[in-house]
Design an enzyme around this catalytic site. Structure first.
Site, PDB file in Angstrom:
ATOM      1  N   ARG A   1      24.623 -20.479  61.382  1.00  0.00           N
ATOM      2  CA  ARG A   1      24.738 -18.907  61.257  1.00  0.00           C
ATOM      3  C   ARG A   1      23.969 -18.425  62.416  1.00  0.00           C
ATOM      4  NH1 ARG A   1      25.409 -16.852  56.358  1.00  0.00           N
ATOM      5  NH2 ARG A   1      25.023 -14.974  56.931  1.00  0.00           N
TER       6      ARG A   1
ATOM      7  N   LYS B   1      24.255  -8.837  54.543  1.00  0.00           N
ATOM      8  CA  LYS B   1      24.950  -7.468  54.445  1.00  0.00           C
ATOM      9  C   LYS B   1      24.319  -6.812  53.118  1.00  0.00           C
ATOM     10  CE  LYS B   1      29.742  -8.781  55.132  1.00  0.00           C
ATOM     11  NZ  LYS B   1      30.947  -9.033  54.677  1.00  0.00           N
TER      12      LYS B   1
ATOM     13  N   GLU C   1      34.751 -10.401  54.281  1.00  0.00           N
ATOM     14  CA  GLU C   1      35.008  -9.563  53.099  1.00  0.00           C
ATOM     15  C   GLU C   1      34.519  -8.262  53.222  1.00  0.00           C
ATOM     16  OE1 GLU C   1      32.314 -11.047  49.643  1.00  0.00           O
ATOM     17  OE2 GLU C   1      33.039  -9.091  48.516  1.00  0.00           O
TER      18      GLU C   1
HETATM   19  P1  ATP Z   1      28.754 -12.148  52.168  1.00  0.00           P
HETATM   20  O1  ATP Z   1      29.584 -13.357  51.821  1.00  0.00           O
HETATM   21  O2  ATP Z   1      27.312 -12.351  51.570  1.00  0.00           O
HETATM   22  O3  ATP Z   1      29.106 -10.697  51.685  1.00  0.00           O
HETATM   23  P2  ATP Z   1      28.678 -12.767  54.820  1.00  0.00           P
HETATM   24  O4  ATP Z   1      28.007 -12.100  55.890  1.00  0.00           O
HETATM   25  O5  ATP Z   1      29.027 -14.077  54.532  1.00  0.00           O
HETATM   26  O6  ATP Z   1      28.384 -11.856  53.597  1.00  0.00           O
HETATM   27  P3  ATP Z   1      31.504 -12.412  55.267  1.00  0.00           P
HETATM   28  O7  ATP Z   1      32.387 -11.063  55.366  1.00  0.00           O
HETATM   29  O8  ATP Z   1      31.893 -13.382  54.166  1.00  0.00           O
HETATM   30  O9  ATP Z   1      29.995 -11.958  55.061  1.00  0.00           O
HETATM   31  O10 ATP Z   1      31.637 -13.436  56.415  1.00  0.00           O
HETATM   32  C1  ATP Z   1      32.816 -13.407  57.406  1.00  0.00           C
HETATM   33  C2  ATP Z   1      32.678 -14.576  58.177  1.00  0.00           C
HETATM   34  O11 ATP Z   1      31.468 -14.379  59.179  1.00  0.00           O
HETATM   35  C3  ATP Z   1      32.191 -15.912  57.265  1.00  0.00           C
HETATM   36  O12 ATP Z   1      33.212 -16.973  57.835  1.00  0.00           O
HETATM   37  C4  ATP Z   1      30.904 -16.073  57.717  1.00  0.00           C
HETATM   38  O13 ATP Z   1      30.499 -17.461  57.465  1.00  0.00           O
HETATM   39  C5  ATP Z   1      30.750 -15.628  58.994  1.00  0.00           C
HETATM   40  N1  ATP Z   1      29.359 -15.113  59.180  1.00  0.00           N
HETATM   41  C6  ATP Z   1      28.706 -14.258  58.331  1.00  0.00           C
HETATM   42  N2  ATP Z   1      27.501 -14.042  58.982  1.00  0.00           N
HETATM   43  C7  ATP Z   1      27.207 -14.799  59.924  1.00  0.00           C
HETATM   44  C8  ATP Z   1      26.061 -15.158  60.825  1.00  0.00           C
HETATM   45  N3  ATP Z   1      24.946 -14.764  60.574  1.00  0.00           N
HETATM   46  N4  ATP Z   1      26.342 -15.952  61.845  1.00  0.00           N
HETATM   47  C9  ATP Z   1      27.583 -16.658  62.129  1.00  0.00           C
HETATM   48  N5  ATP Z   1      28.556 -16.283  61.231  1.00  0.00           N
HETATM   49  C10 ATP Z   1      28.454 -15.412  60.292  1.00  0.00           C
END
Ligand code: ATP
Ligand code: MG
Length: 565
Positions: free
Chosen positions: A270, A280, A44
């Site tokens: 994660r 984030k 995102e």
């Molecule tokens: P949010 O959804 O709260 O804005 P997010 O960290 O999930 O934050 P995204 O942009 O949705 O951000 O993440 C993109 C991809 O990265 C998603 O598939 C998510 O599952 C993966 N991802 C995010 N944080 C982690 C992490 N700490 N370890 C592994 N994969 C991650």
């Protein structure tokens, strides 16, 4: 060196290069369930990518590479309120830097807004979606809890005609934000809260980076994500564990819509790291509230920050390989990441001498006005890296820490009367300590033994230490920024309390460092080892006449020291 052992202890598991997701992909290819694996990385664009995202990127792009498939980069741009073009650009830059290529497969969830809308109307016509006029508070209360079932909305049984009419008017922008939502009609009594008539669309009068003001309603993540996967014929939709409970909903939409393919969702743990926050929301606050100098502040766990700090992309990929992919959440020792960084840099970084906290030293028996050139090795394990000349003269700088006036028993470096080896040069003996009015040591008066040129004494006498130095006359001044963990708590609190766990000493600025002259030509992105200090790189804040270096990582595990304190 305890951590080296600990970190390398994990190598075995990673060298296998296999994990349960790769096993699933392989089985699906072997059985013929799929012809080609198609994955996606779906950020995102509401912030910069961090080291946790690197795990997901390496997993998705890595699987596509290893199994002859492809991986899409898809911006999950369904929430215009928080999304910005700056983030879109940064994400592309970071994925490329990490070493991956989406080719022509760059997509946006917003490309599918029209199709998603049409499918939503299909669900309404099938009696499987309805417009709900409850207030957000009523909806929350009626959703129930983990132990109590939810209550049906009084608007749940609207006619198809009324629903279609209201939904179209939502799209047309007739209602204010929050007035109504479109919900899937599934089961308010479900044990899985995600199935209690989840919201599909909300009203949002906001400008979108790509679609501008064309849309007044935006799809929820749960509604957009699976259908976007289906449109792109994603075979394995890999996400983090918190989405496990969303999978039944993912499958429900796929089963109830005429989508062009049937993707499956798989969840993995994660990445969590000690001393590090990977939320984030918190990272955004760190930037907005100016706890750091920006998204690419070298203390940030963002890819932009790590890059600026001097972390090579290869070290990130190697680290991700080592931690592996598991189905249970855990926290990885930040020392293990440092270990991977150090390992790559040890191989790739040329050696130079730099004095970070200088102490002036005069060699009394070295003739005034004289100087000489000595030969220094650029990389001890790589003869091809060659050698360079370094200047030696009567006045030098050494590290303040390499001198003690009243040394304890095990201190073998310079002290009054002691003799030590100056790297690539001579044996030097400290004769006298010069102090200022406040009693601070400001200069050392020494002698050298000309017979020890190159670092060995013809009479066979030994010294216990070798220290680095630079020629005072030739040294280049620089600012060196030494970074410590941004958080002092190994398990920093997320949420609103994050600021309380910030390390007040996360940045140390050494404004008066003295570098050997060849470092004038240092280039950004090229790692250098300052001998006995660590790995460094030129920062983009440098300008002609003002060099700024970042310490990427020290030579020893800083986190182990932290714990031992
Ligand atoms: P949010 O959804 O709260 O804005 P997010 O960290 O999930 O934050 P995204 O942009 O949705 O951000 O993440 C993109 C991809 O990265 C998603 O598939 C998510 O599952 C993966 N991802 C995010 N944080 C982690 C992490 N700490 N370890 C592994 N994969 C991650
Ligand atoms: Mg997310």
């Amino acid at each position: 060196m305890a951590t080296d052992v600990k970190a390398s202890g994990n190598v075995g598991a990673a060298e296998a290069g296999r994990d349960f997701i790769r096993d699933i992909v392989k089985a699906d290819l072997d059985s013929g369930r799929i012809k080609q694996v198609v994955t996606r990385f779906p950020p995102e664009p509401n912030g910069y990518l961090h080291i946790g995202h690197a795990k997901s990127i390496c997993l998705n792009f890595g699987i596509a590479q290893e199994f002859g498939g492809r991986c899409h980069l898809r911006f999950d741009d369904t929430n215009p309120v928080k999304e910005e073009q700056e983030y879109i650009d940064a994400i592309k830059r970071d994925v490329e830097w990490l070493g991956f290529d989406w080719g022509e497969h760059l997509y946006h969830a917003s490309d599918y807004f029209e199709e998603l809308y049409a499918w939503a109307e299909d669900l309404i016509r099938a009696g499987k979606a309805y417009v709900d006029d409850q207030t957000p508070d009523e909806m929350r209360v009626n959703r129930g809890t983990l132990t109590e079932p939810g209550k049906n909305s009084p608007f749940r049984d609207r006619s198809v005609e009324e629903n279609l009419d209201l939904f179209r008017r939502m799209r047309a922008g007739e209602f204010p934000n929050g007035a109504r939502v479109l919900r899937a009609k599934i089961d308010m009594g479900s044990g899985n809260i995600n199935l209690r008539d989840p919201v599909m669309y909300r009203i949002l009068h906001a400008s979108h980076p790509r679609t501008g003001t064309a849309w007044k309603i935006y799809p929820a993540y749960d509604y957009a994500h699976g259908q976007s996967d289906a449109i792109e014929t994603i075979t394995h939709s890999i996400c983090t564990l918190e989405f496990e409970d969303h999978r039944p909903l993912y499958d429900w939409f796929i089963a109830n819509l005429k989508v062009p393919s049937t993707p499956h969702q798989y969840e993995f743990a994660r990445l969590n790291l000690t001393y590090t926050v990977l939320s984030k929301r918190v990272l955004t606050r760190l930037v907005q509230d100016k706890h750091v100098a920006g998204w690419d502040d070298p203390r940030m766990p963002t890819l932009a920050g790590l890059r600026r700090r001097g972390v090579p992309a290869e070290a990130l990929r190697e680290f991700v390989k080592r931690i592996g992919v598991a189905k249970a959440n855990s926290v990885v020792d930040a020392g293990m990441f440092e270990f991977a960084v150090r390992e790559v840099l040890n191989r790739t970084a040329q050696r130079r001498m730099a004095v970070l906290k200088p102490l002036k030293l005069v060699i009394e028996n070295y003739p005034e006005g004289q100087s000489e050139e000595l030969e220094a090795v650029n990389h001890p394990d790589d003869p091809a890296a060659g050698t360079r000349k370094i200047k030696f003269g009567r006045e030098l700088y050494i590290e303040q820490d390499d001198f003690m006036e009243n040394p304890p028993k095990k201190f073998f470096r310079l002290s009054p009367g002691a003799e030590v080896r100056f790297r690539y040069a001579y044996f030097i003996t400290c004769k006298e300590v010069v102090k200022d009015a406040g009693g601070n040591v400001v200069e050392l008066r020494c002698t050298y033994d000309p017979a020890t040129k190159g670092g060995n004494a013809p009479d066979g006498r030994k010294v216990k230490a070798t220290i680095h130095w630079v020629s005072a006359k030739d040294a280049v001044p620089a600012e060196v920024r030494v970074y410590n963990p941004l958080f002092s708590n190994p398990a920093p609190r997320g949420g609103e309390d994050f600021a309380a766990d910030l390390n007040p000493n996360s940045l140390e600025v050494l404004a008066d460092a003295k570098l050997e002259p060849s470092l004038k030509d240092a280039e950004p992105g090229v790692p250098i080892q300052f001998e006995r200090q660590g790995y460094f790189c030129l920062d983009r804040d440098s300008s002609t006449g003002r060099l700024v270096f970042n310490r990427t990582v020290g030579l020893r595990d800083s986190f182990a020291k932290e714990v031992g304190k």
